[in-house]
Design an enzyme around this catalytic site. Structure first.
Site, PDB file in Angstrom:
ATOM      1  N   HIS A  18      41.383  34.381  50.628  1.00  0.00           N
ATOM      2  CA  HIS A  18      40.360  33.778  51.501  1.00  0.00           C
ATOM      3  C   HIS A  18      40.935  32.560  52.222  1.00  0.00           C
ATOM      4  O   HIS A  18      40.738  32.385  53.425  1.00  0.00           O
ATOM      5  CB  HIS A  18      39.153  33.304  50.672  1.00  0.00           C
ATOM      6  CG  HIS A  18      38.361  34.392  50.009  1.00  0.00           C
ATOM      7  ND1 HIS A  18      38.044  34.364  48.673  1.00  0.00           N
ATOM      8  CD2 HIS A  18      37.785  35.515  50.492  1.00  0.00           C
ATOM      9  CE1 HIS A  18      37.312  35.422  48.361  1.00  0.00           C
ATOM     10  NE2 HIS A  18      37.146  36.145  49.452  1.00  0.00           N
ATOM     11  N   LYS A  42      23.728  44.104  45.356  1.00  0.00           N
ATOM     12  CA  LYS A  42      24.750  44.973  44.756  1.00  0.00           C
ATOM     13  C   LYS A  42      25.718  44.218  43.848  1.00  0.00           C
ATOM     14  O   LYS A  42      26.556  44.813  43.188  1.00  0.00           O
ATOM     15  CB  LYS A  42      25.548  45.657  45.864  1.00  0.00           C
ATOM     16  CG  LYS A  42      24.770  46.734  46.572  1.00  0.00           C
ATOM     17  CD  LYS A  42      25.731  47.593  47.402  1.00  0.00           C
ATOM     18  CE  LYS A  42      25.082  47.962  48.722  1.00  0.00           C
ATOM     19  NZ  LYS A  42      25.799  47.446  49.883  1.00  0.00           N
ATOM     20  N   ARG A  92      42.318  43.744  54.102  1.00  0.00           N
ATOM     21  CA  ARG A  92      43.433  43.822  53.162  1.00  0.00           C
ATOM     22  C   ARG A  92      44.039  45.213  53.226  1.00  0.00           C
ATOM     23  O   ARG A  92      44.928  45.495  53.966  1.00  0.00           O
ATOM     24  CB  ARG A  92      42.939  43.507  51.744  1.00  0.00           C
ATOM     25  CG  ARG A  92      42.543  42.071  51.553  1.00  0.00           C
ATOM     26  CD  ARG A  92      41.696  41.879  50.338  1.00  0.00           C
ATOM     27  NE  ARG A  92      40.389  42.485  50.496  1.00  0.00           N
ATOM     28  CZ  ARG A  92      39.441  42.441  49.591  1.00  0.00           C
ATOM     29  NH1 ARG A  92      39.671  41.888  48.432  1.00  0.00           N
ATOM     30  NH2 ARG A  92      38.267  42.986  49.830  1.00  0.00           N
ATOM     31  N   SER A 130      38.350  38.664  44.641  1.00  0.00           N
ATOM     32  CA  SER A 130      37.719  37.876  43.572  1.00  0.00           C
ATOM     33  C   SER A 130      37.465  38.718  42.320  1.00  0.00           C
ATOM     34  O   SER A 130      37.659  38.241  41.200  1.00  0.00           O
ATOM     35  CB  SER A 130      36.393  37.294  44.064  1.00  0.00           C
ATOM     36  OG  SER A 130      36.592  36.563  45.242  1.00  0.00           O
TER      37      SER A 130
HETATM   38  P1  ADP Z   1      32.039  40.161  50.561  1.00  0.00           P
HETATM   39  O1  ADP Z   1      31.094  40.343  49.411  1.00  0.00           O
HETATM   40  O2  ADP Z   1      31.368  39.760  51.838  1.00  0.00           O
HETATM   41  O3  ADP Z   1      33.053  41.246  50.756  1.00  0.00           O
HETATM   42  P2  ADP Z   1      34.245  38.546  49.605  1.00  0.00           P
HETATM   43  O4  ADP Z   1      34.179  37.143  49.133  1.00  0.00           O
HETATM   44  O5  ADP Z   1      34.719  39.577  48.654  1.00  0.00           O
HETATM   45  O6  ADP Z   1      32.804  38.829  50.147  1.00  0.00           O
HETATM   46  O7  ADP Z   1      35.123  38.614  50.912  1.00  0.00           O
HETATM   47  C1  ADP Z   1      34.839  37.870  52.062  1.00  0.00           C
HETATM   48  C2  ADP Z   1      35.804  38.244  53.167  1.00  0.00           C
HETATM   49  O8  ADP Z   1      37.109  37.868  52.783  1.00  0.00           O
HETATM   50  C3  ADP Z   1      35.882  39.728  53.468  1.00  0.00           C
HETATM   51  O9  ADP Z   1      36.117  39.894  54.857  1.00  0.00           O
HETATM   52  C4  ADP Z   1      37.063  40.199  52.689  1.00  0.00           C
HETATM   53  O10 ADP Z   1      37.682  41.339  53.255  1.00  0.00           O
HETATM   54  C5  ADP Z   1      37.952  38.990  52.822  1.00  0.00           C
HETATM   55  N1  ADP Z   1      38.906  38.906  51.730  1.00  0.00           N
HETATM   56  C6  ADP Z   1      38.694  38.993  50.400  1.00  0.00           C
HETATM   57  N2  ADP Z   1      39.842  38.896  49.693  1.00  0.00           N
HETATM   58  C7  ADP Z   1      40.824  38.747  50.629  1.00  0.00           C
HETATM   59  C8  ADP Z   1      42.234  38.638  50.559  1.00  0.00           C
HETATM   60  N3  ADP Z   1      42.891  38.689  49.413  1.00  0.00           N
HETATM   61  N4  ADP Z   1      42.899  38.524  51.726  1.00  0.00           N
HETATM   62  C9  ADP Z   1      42.238  38.511  52.894  1.00  0.00           C
HETATM   63  N5  ADP Z   1      40.926  38.636  53.045  1.00  0.00           N
HETATM   64  C10 ADP Z   1      40.223  38.749  51.925  1.00  0.00           C
END
Ligand code: ADP
Length: 165
Positions: A18, A42, A92, A130
């Site tokens: 992130h 979800k 990703r 995460s």
């Molecule tokens: P959501 O529940 O909206 O998917 P996340 O916190 O999992 O929330 O992810 C938020 C954003 O960050 C999404 O666009 C996701 O693809 C991106 N993201 C999550 N992990 C990574 C990573 N390792 N590298 C780049 N982008 C990421």
């Protein structure tokens, strides 16, 4: 006009993946609003929305143009209220694509003035998210390379508490 971008997500917790996207965006946009989703039917979150917001704030203290806000309801409505017409999402692996593609097109249908753009993180982070970090942490695996240093001990403590429940 000030270019404001919204970066929405669960951030449960924020990872270096992130942070990579945030740092890249900070070079392009005047301001980034990190939009922390309060609830998701979800997902069961480990950290509360306030905790997730605080962890992000601690991790971005060195970047000047960032605000962190908790939001509920439709992302598009939140974006417009913030005077932002751009949403950034991270891509990703290929499996992200289908979900992101649908979501971006639905958001466009809801409001054609708002565009979604995608960014790829450094390849060091393309395999993590995460959920995987929490899973590895619960099994006592090393997560140090994937969580911002400023919040590492706090994240580990919370994972430990959860493990010992
Ligand atoms: P959501 O529940 O909206 O998917 P996340 O916190 O999992 O929330 O992810 C938020 C954003 O960050 C999404 O666009 C996701 O693809 C991106 N993201 C999550 N992990 C990574 C990573 N390792 N590298 C780049 N982008 C990421």
């Amino acid at each position: 006009m000030k270019k404001i971008v919204i970066y929405p997500g669960s951030f449960d917790p924020l990872t270096n993946g992130h942070l990579d996207i945030i740092e890249r965006s900070a070079k392009i946009f005047d301001e980034i609003i990190i939009a922390v989703v309060k609830k998701n039917s979800k997902k069961k979150f480990l950290f509360s929305a306030i905790e997730r917001k605080k962890l992000i704030e601690k991790s971005v203290v060195n970047l000047g143009n960032i605000k962190v806000k908790i939001f509920t309801g439709l992302l598009i409505d939140f974006a417009i209220k913030q005077d932002s017409y751009t949403i950034i999402r991270g891509l990703r692996v290929l499996s992200d694509f289908e979900y992101e593609f649908r979501m971006a097109l639905m958001n466009r249908k809801l409001n054609d003035n708002v565009s979604t753009i995608f960014m790829m993180p450094n390849e060091k982070y393309t395999h993590i998210g995460s959920s995987l970090i929490k899973e590895v942490g619960m099994l006592d695996g090393k997560i140090d390379d994937y969580i911002p240093i400023q919040i590492l001990s706090e994240v580990k403590d919370k994972i430990n508490d959860e493990k010992n429940k």
